[in-house]
Enzyme design. Structure first.
Site, short mmCIF file in Angstrom:
data_model
loop_
_atom_site.label_atom_id
_atom_site.label_comp_id
_atom_site.label_asym_id
_atom_site.label_seq_id
_atom_site.Cartn_x
_atom_site.Cartn_y
_atom_site.Cartn_z
N ARG A 37 25.57 -4.72 1.43
CA ARG A 37 27.42 -4.35 2.28
C ARG A 37 28.40 -3.79 0.69
O ARG A 37 28.83 -4.60 0.87
CB ARG A 37 27.53 -5.07 2.75
CG ARG A 37 26.88 -5.00 4.90
CD ARG A 37 27.86 -4.39 5.43
NE ARG A 37 26.97 -3.82 6.48
CZ ARG A 37 27.99 -3.96 7.45
NH1 ARG A 37 29.00 -4.34 7.22
NH2 ARG A 37 27.55 -3.81 8.66
N ARG A 41 34.09 -3.58 2.97
CA ARG A 41 35.59 -4.46 3.40
C ARG A 41 36.02 -5.29 2.19
O ARG A 41 36.76 -6.08 2.23
CB ARG A 41 35.56 -5.29 4.60
CG ARG A 41 35.67 -3.50 5.61
CD ARG A 41 35.49 -4.70 6.73
NE ARG A 41 34.29 -5.06 6.72
CZ ARG A 41 33.66 -5.43 8.09
NH1 ARG A 41 34.30 -5.83 8.67
NH2 ARG A 41 32.36 -6.01 8.07
N ARG A 50 39.88 4.35 2.57
CA ARG A 50 39.51 5.03 4.05
C ARG A 50 40.62 4.41 5.03
O ARG A 50 40.42 4.87 5.64
CB ARG A 50 38.65 3.29 4.58
CG ARG A 50 36.68 3.36 4.38
CD ARG A 50 36.02 4.31 5.80
NE ARG A 50 36.56 4.18 6.78
CZ ARG A 50 36.21 3.08 7.85
NH1 ARG A 50 35.67 2.13 7.41
NH2 ARG A 50 36.92 3.11 8.45
N ASP A 86 25.92 4.25 8.21
CA ASP A 86 25.65 3.24 9.00
C ASP A 86 24.94 3.20 10.02
O ASP A 86 23.92 4.40 10.16
CB ASP A 86 27.09 2.64 10.74
CG ASP A 86 26.66 1.37 11.39
OD1 ASP A 86 27.49 0.76 10.80
OD2 ASP A 86 26.42 1.73 12.25
N TYR A 161 21.41 -1.99 20.17
CA TYR A 161 22.91 -2.16 20.58
C TYR A 161 22.67 -1.17 21.76
O TYR A 161 23.70 -1.14 22.29
CB TYR A 161 23.36 -0.56 19.55
CG TYR A 161 23.87 -2.10 18.11
CD1 TYR A 161 25.16 -2.91 18.42
CD2 TYR A 161 23.48 -1.85 17.19
CE1 TYR A 161 25.51 -3.87 17.41
CE2 TYR A 161 23.85 -3.58 16.08
CZ TYR A 161 24.83 -3.77 15.96
OH TYR A 161 25.67 -4.43 15.17
O1 CP3 Z 1 32.19 -3.34 5.44
C1 CP3 Z 1 31.88 -2.25 6.12
O2 CP3 Z 1 32.34 -3.47 7.20
C2 CP3 Z 1 31.83 -1.22 5.45
C3 CP3 Z 1 31.94 -0.07 6.77
C4 CP3 Z 1 31.61 0.10 8.13
C5 CP3 Z 1 30.15 -0.26 8.21
N1 CP3 Z 1 29.58 -0.81 9.32
C6 CP3 Z 1 29.24 -0.12 7.26
C7 CP3 Z 1 27.85 -0.21 7.22
C8 CP3 Z 1 31.91 -0.82 9.45
C9 CP3 Z 1 33.12 -1.31 9.74
C10 CP3 Z 1 30.72 -0.79 9.73
C11 CP3 Z 1 30.45 -1.58 11.95
C12 CP3 Z 1 29.36 -1.69 12.33
N2 CP3 Z 1 28.29 -1.22 12.51
C13 CP3 Z 1 29.18 -3.23 12.00
C14 CP3 Z 1 30.25 -4.09 12.09
C15 CP3 Z 1 30.98 -4.96 12.96
C16 CP3 Z 1 32.68 -5.94 12.42
O3 CP3 Z 1 33.25 -5.35 12.12
O4 CP3 Z 1 32.38 -6.56 11.63
C17 CP3 Z 1 27.97 -3.65 12.74
C18 CP3 Z 1 27.18 -5.26 12.73
C19 CP3 Z 1 27.40 -2.29 12.56
C20 CP3 Z 1 25.85 -2.33 13.12
C21 CP3 Z 1 24.89 -2.16 11.46
N3 CP3 Z 1 25.74 -1.72 10.75
C22 CP3 Z 1 24.37 -2.96 11.37
C23 CP3 Z 1 23.39 -4.16 12.77
C24 CP3 Z 1 23.64 -2.50 9.95
C25 CP3 Z 1 22.69 -3.24 9.26
C26 CP3 Z 1 23.48 -4.23 8.14
C27 CP3 Z 1 23.56 -5.17 8.47
O5 CP3 Z 1 24.37 -5.81 7.90
O6 CP3 Z 1 22.34 -6.05 9.00
C28 CP3 Z 1 24.47 -1.64 9.68
C29 CP3 Z 1 24.77 -0.87 8.36
C30 CP3 Z 1 25.27 -0.38 7.60
N4 CP3 Z 1 26.73 -0.70 7.94
C31 CP3 Z 1 25.59 -0.75 6.22
C32 CP3 Z 1 26.91 -0.74 5.73
C33 CP3 Z 1 27.61 -0.19 4.15
C34 CP3 Z 1 24.70 -0.86 5.21
C35 CP3 Z 1 24.31 -0.39 4.17
C36 CP3 Z 1 24.74 -1.89 3.40
O7 CP3 Z 1 24.05 -2.64 3.01
O8 CP3 Z 1 25.19 -1.30 2.27
#
Ligand code: CP3
Length: 355
Positions: A37, A41, A50, A86, A161
């Site tokens: 990540r 954010r 964004r 994502d 999910y």
């Molecule tokens: O910083 C950010 O949150 C950027 C934008 C964003 C991403 N996913 C990018 C992402 C947002 C808002 C999401 C939504 C999302 N999807 C969430 C967050 C919900 C929230 O608002 O807190 C979640 C938990 C998901 C599902 C998800 N996406 C999982 C479980 C994972 C695996 C990584 C982890 O955190 O366990 C992702 C991958 C993901 N989404 C990455 C990014 C940039 C991973 C790549 C990285 O490590 O940069």
């Protein structure tokens, strides 16, 4: 140099980068660092770019994806970029009705809980995600010697999910399906393995030089259940991309009891959260595999001296492990992290580990 020579030159430099060398367990000039990540954010430039663009839409805009992926590389001097996307993107791409709701996460319109629900999952064709191929092409041309990591969600985490319909603390519907209808569960995970492998192949063929399989929520399982009900699907994903020769990283949270099995599933690098020191992780993970991790993301909220002390601890444990080591957090950067704390940590790890 002609353009193709220049590209060939950076490909060779990528192969010789500290990050890929560490993944292969070779000697490195310094311990490579990247952060899960790292794009997102915590960065003001990310929030700005964004503005007004929904998450899933942003993943389908190659120029924007390129810019967001590059932001942390420019700012922090990390040793690898991770493709901005994502884990839900390939599911959206094959037509599953889902959205990513701000502050909640992925929400699925029709949760999969019976055989009819499975029909939502067809195989992924490269044409379904042509914007990924395009964005990675743009990125690789700009990244030069910096490697790009592709990624995907692992079958269990995606299933959690799809079956729950959204984020869940206890995974009760998911586990009810896993225990109650093993045949349907296997078919669900098998379809997800194919989709995930297909998504990783697209990224590798477009130019990603390593891949990470995120099984973020698999730590909810006991080892026997993991081995029986999940590992075959994750192993299938690793097996499907083995032929490319790119390092395969396998990561989950709360996986202390699963580290050996997660290595066995086919990883070249095992990602470790902050609960298990890396020298102990090395004992649990089979021989010949590198390790990634594992500073607690909340440590970045402490004063700099405390961050350095924790970084020292991680580097010392990694040195004691005798394995290749990629420095990372034990999970993703928290949104309210001070970006400067991340930049300082990268430079500290580079200095301390320079050889
Ligand atoms: O910083 C950010 O949150 C950027 C934008 C964003 C991403 N996913 C990018 C992402 C947002 C808002 C999401 C939504 C999302 N999807 C969430 C967050 C919900 C929230 O608002 O807190 C979640 C938990 C998901 C599902 C998800 N996406 C999982 C479980 C994972 C695996 C990584 C982890 O955190 O366990 C992702 C991958 C993901 N989404 C990455 C990014 C940039 C991973 C790549 C990285 O490590 O940069």
């Amino acid at each position: 140099m002609s353009e193709s020579n220049a590209l060939q030159g950076s490909r060779a430099a990528v192969q010789d980068s500290a990050f890929l060398r560490a993944c292969r367990g070779e000697a490195v000039p310094h311990t490579p660092v990247w952060f899960m990540r790292q794009a997102g954010r915590s960065l003001p430039e990310y929030l700005k770019i964004r503005e007004g663009i929904p998450m899933l839409d942003s993943c389908m805009m190659p120029e924007l994806v390129k810019e967001i992926t590059l932001q942390p590389v420019r700012r922090h001097n990390v040793d690898a970029a991770i493709y901005f996307s994502d884990i839900m993107v390939p599911l959206k791409a094959i037509g599953v009705d889902l959205d990513i709701k701000p502050g909640i996460g992925p929400v699925v319109a029709n949760p999969i809980r019976d055989r009819a629900g499975l029909e939502q999952l067809r195989p992924l064709e490269p044409g379904d995600v042509s914007y990924v191929t395009e964005a990675i092409g743009l990125l690789v041309a700009e990244l030069g010697a910096t490697p790009l990591i592709g990624f995907a969600g692992a079958p269990y985490t995606l299933a959690s999910y799809l079956v729950e319909g959204g984020p869940s603390k206890n995974h009760e519907h998911t586990k009810a399906l896993m225990y109650g209808d093993p045949e349907l569960w296997q078919e669900l995970l098998d379809r997800l393995a194919d989709i995930t492998a297909g998504f990783l192949k697209v990224q590798i063929e477009a130019g990603a030089s390593a891949v990470q399989l995120f099984d973020s929520w698999v730590g909810a399982l006991a080892p026997n259940d993991y081995r029986r009900s999940v590992m075959p699907a994750s192993a299938k994903v690793f097996d499907e991309v083995a032929g490319y020769g790119v390092p395969r990283i396998h990561f989950g949270v709360g996986t202390g009891e699963l580290l050996g099995l997660m290595g066995e599933a086919g990883a070249d690098v095992v990602g470790v959260d902050w609960r298990v020191p890396l020298d102990e992780a090395a004992r649990r993970v089979g021989p010949g595999k590198a390790l990634q991790g594992n500073i607690d993301p909340t440590v970045l909220f402490a004063p700099e001296a405390a961050v350095r002390a924790k970084a020292d601890e991680v580097l010392d444990a990694a040195a004691a492990s005798g394995r290749g080591h990629v420095f990372n957090l034990g999970h993703g950067v928290l949104p309210s992290t001070d970006p400067d704390a991340l930049t300082r940590l990268v430079s500290y790890v580079h200095e301390r580990s320079a050889r």
